[in-house]
Motif scaffolding. Structure first.
Motif, PDB file in Angstrom:
ATOM      1  N   GLU A  37      -6.328   3.443   2.090  1.00  0.00           N
ATOM      2  CA  GLU A  37      -5.062   3.874   2.684  1.00  0.00           C
ATOM      3  C   GLU A  37      -5.058   3.716   4.206  1.00  0.00           C
ATOM      4  OE1 GLU A  37      -2.104   7.782   2.602  1.00  0.00           O
ATOM      5  OE2 GLU A  37      -3.959   7.752   1.449  1.00  0.00           O
ATOM      6  N   ILE A  84       0.837   4.638  -5.454  1.00  0.00           N
ATOM      7  CA  ILE A  84       1.474   5.838  -4.925  1.00  0.00           C
ATOM      8  C   ILE A  84       1.262   5.981  -3.415  1.00  0.00           C
ATOM      9  CG2 ILE A  84       1.411   7.081  -7.114  1.00  0.00           C
ATOM     10  CD1 ILE A  84      -1.103   8.520  -6.151  1.00  0.00           C
ATOM     11  N   HIS A  85       0.162   5.418  -2.899  1.00  0.00           N
ATOM     12  CA  HIS A  85      -0.072   5.475  -1.454  1.00  0.00           C
ATOM     13  C   HIS A  85       0.970   4.661  -0.701  1.00  0.00           C
ATOM     14  CE1 HIS A  85      -3.710   7.696  -2.039  1.00  0.00           C
ATOM     15  NE2 HIS A  85      -4.355   6.712  -2.638  1.00  0.00           N
ATOM     16  N   THR A 141       4.025   4.108  -1.689  1.00  0.00           N
ATOM     17  CA  THR A 141       5.256   4.896  -1.736  1.00  0.00           C
ATOM     18  C   THR A 141       5.265   5.957  -0.649  1.00  0.00           C
ATOM     19  OG1 THR A 141       5.479   4.560  -4.123  1.00  0.00           O
ATOM     20  CG2 THR A 141       6.683   6.404  -3.167  1.00  0.00           C
ATOM     21  N   GLN A 142       4.145   6.666  -0.501  1.00  0.00           N
ATOM     22  CA  GLN A 142       4.070   7.740   0.487  1.00  0.00           C
ATOM     23  C   GLN A 142       4.119   7.207   1.908  1.00  0.00           C
ATOM     24  OE1 GLN A 142       4.036  11.196  -0.270  1.00  0.00           O
ATOM     25  NE2 GLN A 142       4.639  11.102   1.880  1.00  0.00           N
ATOM     26  N   LEU A 143       3.358   6.138   2.166  1.00  0.00           N
ATOM     27  CA  LEU A 143       3.323   5.573   3.518  1.00  0.00           C
ATOM     28  C   LEU A 143       4.700   5.093   3.959  1.00  0.00           C
ATOM     29  CD1 LEU A 143      -0.019   3.550   3.256  1.00  0.00           C
ATOM     30  CD2 LEU A 143       0.402   5.480   4.799  1.00  0.00           C
ATOM     31  N   THR A 161       7.659   5.981   2.590  1.00  0.00           N
ATOM     32  CA  THR A 161       8.583   7.121   2.644  1.00  0.00           C
ATOM     33  C   THR A 161       8.462   7.842   3.976  1.00  0.00           C
ATOM     34  OG1 THR A 161       8.525   7.420   0.239  1.00  0.00           O
ATOM     35  CG2 THR A 161       9.229   9.306   1.565  1.00  0.00           C
ATOM     36  N   ASP A 162       7.231   7.992   4.443  1.00  0.00           N
ATOM     37  CA  ASP A 162       6.995   8.648   5.732  1.00  0.00           C
ATOM     38  C   ASP A 162       7.623   7.873   6.890  1.00  0.00           C
ATOM     39  OD1 ASP A 162       5.605  10.625   4.434  1.00  0.00           O
ATOM     40  OD2 ASP A 162       3.613   9.868   4.959  1.00  0.00           O
ATOM     41  N   LYS A 180      13.600   4.058   1.675  1.00  0.00           N
ATOM     42  CA  LYS A 180      14.102   4.660   0.448  1.00  0.00           C
ATOM     43  C   LYS A 180      14.211   3.611  -0.653  1.00  0.00           C
ATOM     44  CE  LYS A 180      16.808   8.226   2.839  1.00  0.00           C
ATOM     45  NZ  LYS A 180      18.160   8.807   3.036  1.00  0.00           N
ATOM     46  N   TYR A 229       0.144  -3.483  -1.293  1.00  0.00           N
ATOM     47  CA  TYR A 229       1.084  -2.657  -0.548  1.00  0.00           C
ATOM     48  C   TYR A 229       2.365  -3.403  -0.193  1.00  0.00           C
ATOM     49  CZ  TYR A 229      -2.538   0.901  -0.156  1.00  0.00           C
ATOM     50  OH  TYR A 229      -3.464   1.857  -0.447  1.00  0.00           O
TER      51      TYR A 229
END
Length: 266
Positions: free
Chosen positions: A199, A224-225, A227-229, A231-232, A236, A258
């Motif tokens: 990550e 999922i990483h 998605t989180q990175l 999103t932060d 969207k 990624y």
């Protein structure tokens, strides 16, 4: 025969097949015509190109892509005819797996040809460019990392994509720790793929990429990483597509991808 090889003289007719939401077709088909691992075809009626598609072969894998039917020739089974022709073209010695990315509308068509859904890709975007005060420091590719980078890509993608990657190496950015590549970003290869071991490397490459004004990304939903990175960073989700396969299931690591290369190459 309705199915024939797509040739350079056919390029002007692509404007009549251009989907509104897709990137321009002409540069992509020019790439196909000049790449010895790409085999574009056309379906014609009375001299008019009613549909196109391409088979892209990487050693033991093949991708089917840009299967497009002219809006005035739809619902006549042309897409299915093109798909079958592309599957036949992928029947080269050594090819064990055929892959494609499908929209919700296209997925049932490909299922009829034996394709199975493997996973979904998520598409994300943000309305404005990112402004970062501190842009991560990533290294410009160095020739001594060539073999390691190609091996790393094969390890994650499960495909020998060296013919695709090598022409872009001099523009590639990498993250290195203890003299080992932890991730790469290729800005000149279609959508700008990012592959990373962890990550931390991914975060540096994602921030570097999107600080240049790029406002869209697509990647395997299982990551999922990613998605989180993203999103932060204010991205969207706006769409999904299905990655499908025919033949032997591929051994790969989607959780370390990624950003994809593109809809024609995963």
């Amino acid at each position: 025969m309705p199915i024939e090889a797509f040739i350079e003289q056919d390029l002007p007719q692509l404007r009549d097949l251009q989907p509104e939401e897709w990137n321009p077709l002409t540069p992509v088909f020019e790439f196909y015509l000049h790449s010895d691992f790409c085999f574009p075809v056309k379906y014609s009626e009375r001299g008019i190109i009613a549909g196109v598609g391409v088979t892209i072969i990487h050693q033991h894998t093949a991708w089917l892509a840009h299967i497009i039917v002219h809006k005035e020739y739809r619902n006549k089974g042309i897409g299915s005819i093109i798909t079958q022709a592309l599957i036949h073209a992928a029947g080269k010695p050594g090819v064990q797996t055929i892959l494609l990315l499908a929209t919700a509308l296209g997925e049932p068509v490909y299922q009829k040809h034996g394709f199975k859904k493997e996973l979904s890709y998520i598409f994300v975007k943000r309305d404005e460019e990112i402004i970062l005060e501190d842009i991560p420091a990533v290294l410009l590719y160095q020739a001594n990392f060539k073999n390691e980078l190609l091996k790393f890509d094969y390890e994650i993608s499960g495909e020998d994509r060296s013919k695709l990657i090598i022409p872009h190496l001099n523009e590639t950015r990498i993250v290195v720790d203890q003299n080992t590549i932890q991730g790469y970003y290729i800005p000149t290869l279609q959508e700008g793929p990012i592959i990373a071991r962890n990550e931390k490397a991914a975060a540096s490459l994602i921030q570097f990429k999107h600080a240049t004004g790029i406002t869209k990304a697509a990647f395997p939903e299982i990551n999922i990483h990613a998605t989180q990175l993203l999103t932060d960073l204010g991205f969207k989700e706006y769409m999904k597509s299905s990655r499908m396969y025919l033949g032997k299931p591929l051994t790969w690591q989607p959780a370390k991808i990624y950003s994809r290369i593109g809809g024609n190459l995963g």
